[in-house]
Design an enzyme around this catalytic site. Structure first.
Site, PDB file in Angstrom:
ATOM      1  N   CYS A   1       0.809  -1.230   0.000  1.00  0.00           N
ATOM      2  CA  CYS A   1       0.000   0.000   0.000  1.00  0.00           C
ATOM      3  C   CYS A   1       0.839   1.275   0.000  1.00  0.00           C
ATOM      4  CB  CYS A   1      -0.945  -0.002   1.187  1.00  0.00           C
ATOM      5  SG  CYS A   1      -1.823  -1.552   1.369  1.00  0.00           S
TER       6      CYS A   1
ATOM      7  N   ASN B   1     -10.398  -0.717  -0.167  1.00  0.00           N
ATOM      8  CA  ASN B   1      -8.938  -0.607  -0.083  1.00  0.00           C
ATOM      9  C   ASN B   1      -8.320  -1.227  -1.342  1.00  0.00           C
ATOM     10  OD1 ASN B   1      -6.219  -0.916   0.453  1.00  0.00           O
ATOM     11  ND2 ASN B   1      -6.505  -1.723   2.530  1.00  0.00           N
TER      12      ASN B   1
ATOM     13  N   HIS C   1      -3.624   6.850   2.391  1.00  0.00           N
ATOM     14  CA  HIS C   1      -4.039   5.519   1.951  1.00  0.00           C
ATOM     15  C   HIS C   1      -5.399   5.199   2.570  1.00  0.00           C
ATOM     16  CE1 HIS C   1      -4.250   1.376   1.017  1.00  0.00           C
ATOM     17  NE2 HIS C   1      -3.997   0.954   2.248  1.00  0.00           N
TER      18      HIS C   1
HETATM   19  O1  UT7 Z   1      -4.033  -1.513   3.517  1.00  0.00           O
HETATM   20  C1  UT7 Z   1      -3.314  -1.745   4.681  1.00  0.00           C
HETATM   21  C2  UT7 Z   1      -3.638  -3.028   5.259  1.00  0.00           C
HETATM   22  N1  UT7 Z   1      -4.850  -3.167   5.987  1.00  0.00           N
HETATM   23  C3  UT7 Z   1      -5.300  -2.357   6.993  1.00  0.00           C
HETATM   24  O2  UT7 Z   1      -4.871  -1.275   7.220  1.00  0.00           O
HETATM   25  C4  UT7 Z   1      -6.370  -2.930   7.863  1.00  0.00           C
HETATM   26  C5  UT7 Z   1      -6.192  -2.500   9.302  1.00  0.00           C
HETATM   27  N2  UT7 Z   1      -7.157  -3.120  10.183  1.00  0.00           N
HETATM   28  C6  UT7 Z   1      -8.468  -2.848  10.180  1.00  0.00           C
HETATM   29  O3  UT7 Z   1      -8.915  -2.011   9.421  1.00  0.00           O
HETATM   30  C7  UT7 Z   1      -9.361  -3.534  11.183  1.00  0.00           C
HETATM   31  O4  UT7 Z   1      -8.574  -4.235  12.124  1.00  0.00           O
HETATM   32  C8  UT7 Z   1     -10.376  -4.524  10.524  1.00  0.00           C
HETATM   33  C9  UT7 Z   1     -11.427  -3.746   9.755  1.00  0.00           C
HETATM   34  C10 UT7 Z   1      -9.650  -5.474   9.588  1.00  0.00           C
HETATM   35  C11 UT7 Z   1     -11.087  -5.334  11.597  1.00  0.00           C
HETATM   36  O5  UT7 Z   1     -11.739  -4.490  12.522  1.00  0.00           O
HETATM   37  P1  UT7 Z   1     -11.608  -4.769  14.085  1.00  0.00           P
HETATM   38  O6  UT7 Z   1     -12.428  -3.754  14.762  1.00  0.00           O
HETATM   39  O7  UT7 Z   1     -10.140  -4.812  14.418  1.00  0.00           O
HETATM   40  O8  UT7 Z   1     -12.303  -6.193  14.233  1.00  0.00           O
HETATM   41  P2  UT7 Z   1     -11.682  -7.554  14.746  1.00  0.00           P
HETATM   42  O9  UT7 Z   1     -10.787  -8.153  13.729  1.00  0.00           O
HETATM   43  O10 UT7 Z   1     -11.134  -7.372  16.111  1.00  0.00           O
HETATM   44  O11 UT7 Z   1     -12.984  -8.449  14.833  1.00  0.00           O
HETATM   45  C12 UT7 Z   1     -14.052  -8.118  15.748  1.00  0.00           C
HETATM   46  C13 UT7 Z   1     -15.168  -9.123  15.548  1.00  0.00           C
HETATM   47  C14 UT7 Z   1     -14.702 -10.581  15.585  1.00  0.00           C
HETATM   48  O12 UT7 Z   1     -15.700 -11.329  16.223  1.00  0.00           O
HETATM   49  P3  UT7 Z   1     -15.559 -11.738  17.784  1.00  0.00           P
HETATM   50  O13 UT7 Z   1     -14.299 -12.534  17.869  1.00  0.00           O
HETATM   51  O14 UT7 Z   1     -15.482 -10.435  18.536  1.00  0.00           O
HETATM   52  O15 UT7 Z   1     -16.803 -12.510  18.035  1.00  0.00           O
HETATM   53  C15 UT7 Z   1     -14.615 -10.970  14.138  1.00  0.00           C
HETATM   54  O16 UT7 Z   1     -14.793 -12.359  13.946  1.00  0.00           O
HETATM   55  O17 UT7 Z   1     -15.758  -8.951  14.254  1.00  0.00           O
HETATM   56  C16 UT7 Z   1     -15.785 -10.205  13.559  1.00  0.00           C
HETATM   57  N3  UT7 Z   1     -15.648  -9.931  12.128  1.00  0.00           N
HETATM   58  C17 UT7 Z   1     -16.712  -9.700  11.326  1.00  0.00           C
HETATM   59  N4  UT7 Z   1     -18.043  -9.680  11.591  1.00  0.00           N
HETATM   60  C18 UT7 Z   1     -18.845  -9.402  10.545  1.00  0.00           C
HETATM   61  C19 UT7 Z   1     -14.511  -9.840  11.388  1.00  0.00           C
HETATM   62  N5  UT7 Z   1     -14.816  -9.547  10.123  1.00  0.00           N
HETATM   63  C20 UT7 Z   1     -16.174  -9.480  10.047  1.00  0.00           C
HETATM   64  C21 UT7 Z   1     -17.086  -9.199   9.031  1.00  0.00           C
HETATM   65  N6  UT7 Z   1     -18.400  -9.158   9.319  1.00  0.00           N
HETATM   66  N7  UT7 Z   1     -16.680  -8.939   7.754  1.00  0.00           N
END
Ligand code: UT7
Length: 326
Positions: free
Chosen positions: A111, A283, A253
């Protein structure tokens, strides 16, 4: 010698996929995706390639600048999702647009690729080695995403953006300064394995090597981004003897709207100075910044003399920021 952006262009695949469609493919909801990321829809390739999207974006940038492909000296193409390891996507673009006098090669900095490419272009122009360079970010990331992993597949989209830069001596337009960096010790928090070692002496175990899809520890990347992006913007501002208040737009980004909000807060800058398009395109890794830049340019939101900060971050892990006078 100064560097000026004289044209921009972008290209997106035809197919638009909104969050409700994603919810039919994986266990997710429109509300979760919007609240946690800010993304509403993205484009998915139905045959468009890194090279074809990049070529289209380059032709638009050339047309806007009133320059011919034969006048280009170098094509720097940032991608981490090219169809071929060899030839480079940059060489494919060179052939497709007829840039017969240009050298061409790819940059893989995920990125951060477009910002690194722009900084490289600045160094080439300053040295006098090249005077007209196309910098492109192009990705078809959806061929690398795991369509069973709701934590990643909802985030990414396909697209390409390009900027044509030229050496000049008159006028204010130029790059004032840049900062770049990498932390390979954290590289595996965002990874995608290439081919296995497979020869008469050795067959690498695919299970042990990890999958061939993109895998991400989202929280680690999130923490890295919110800390590192604000830090490197502060560093580049210090280096160029500017203050946050001097900047007209921060073109970041587009990974997650919450990351952009956190950076704005850390810099004590108004969120309205941070244009956002990830709600419409998701993204697109190296393509996000040039696509956003092209949108702003074509909407007439960039004026000669404006001071812009561009900042990319992601796989590697890598990060970078540049300050430009448009
Ligand atoms: O381009 C550069 C590279 N990428 C980035 O910069 C991404 C950086 N990270 C992020 O943007 C965020 O960490 C994410 C958007 C990827 C994830 O958000 P988060 O608030 O950190 O969520 P999490 O991974 O901690 O997941 C929270 C919950 C989990 O469930 P439990 O364990 O709390 O029951 C996940 O299983 O959300 C669940 N979850 C979803 N639920 C519905 C994860 N993905 C999804 C989804 N829909 N698509």
């Amino acid at each position: 010698m100064r560097m000026k952006i004289i044209g921009t262009g972008s290209a997106l695949p035809q197919a638009q996929v909104d969050n409700s469609q994603m919810a039919e493919w994986v266990d997710t909801t429109d509300a979760w995706i919007r609240e946690r990321t800010g993304i509403g829809e993205r484009r998915l390739s139905t045959g468009e390639t890194v090279a074809s999207l990049a070529a289209e974006a380059c032709l638009k940038a050339l047309e806007q600048a009133g320059r011919k492909a034969e006048e280009v000296d170098l094509i720097l193409l940032a991608t981490c999702s090219a169809e071929y390891l060899c030839p480079s996507a940059a060489c494919q673009v060179q052939a497709a647009i007829g840039a017969v006098n240009a050298n061409a090669f790819d940059i893989n900095a995920a990125c951060s690729g477009f910002v690194f490419g722009l900084n490289m272009a600045q160094a080439y122009i300053q040295s006098g080695m090249y005077s007209r360079i196309l910098i492109v970010g192009s990705e078809v990331l959806t061929k690398m995403t795991d369509w069973n992993d709701r934590g990643t597949c909802v985030l990414f989209g396909d697209g390409a953006g390009a900027a044509l830069v030229e050496a000049h001596e008159e006028g204010d337009s130029r790059m004032l300064g840049c900062i770049e960096g990498a932390d390979g010790t954290k590289g595996m928090v965002l990874n995608c394995r290439s081919r296995m070692i497979d020869n008469p002496l050795f067959h690498e175990d695919r299970e042990k090597a990890g999958g061939l899809h993109l895998s991400m520890d989202g929280r680690e990347v999130y923490c890295f981004a919110t800390r590192q992006v604000a830090d490197c913007i502060n560093q580049v501002l210090k280096k160029t003897e500017l203050k946050v208040e001097d900047i007209d737009l921060f073109v970041l980004h587009q990974a997650n709207v919450r990351i952009i909000e956190a950076v704005a807060k850390k810099l004590h800058a108004d969120l309205s100075l941070f244009p956002i398009n990830l709600d419409r395109v998701g993204n697109m890794s190296s393509a996000t910044i040039p696509v956003l830049l092209d949108e702003l340019n074509r909407e007439g939101r960039l004026h000669r003399g404006d001071k812009l900060v561009l900042s990319g971050f992601g796989g590697g892990l890598t990060y970078g920021a540049s300050v430009l006078i448009w």
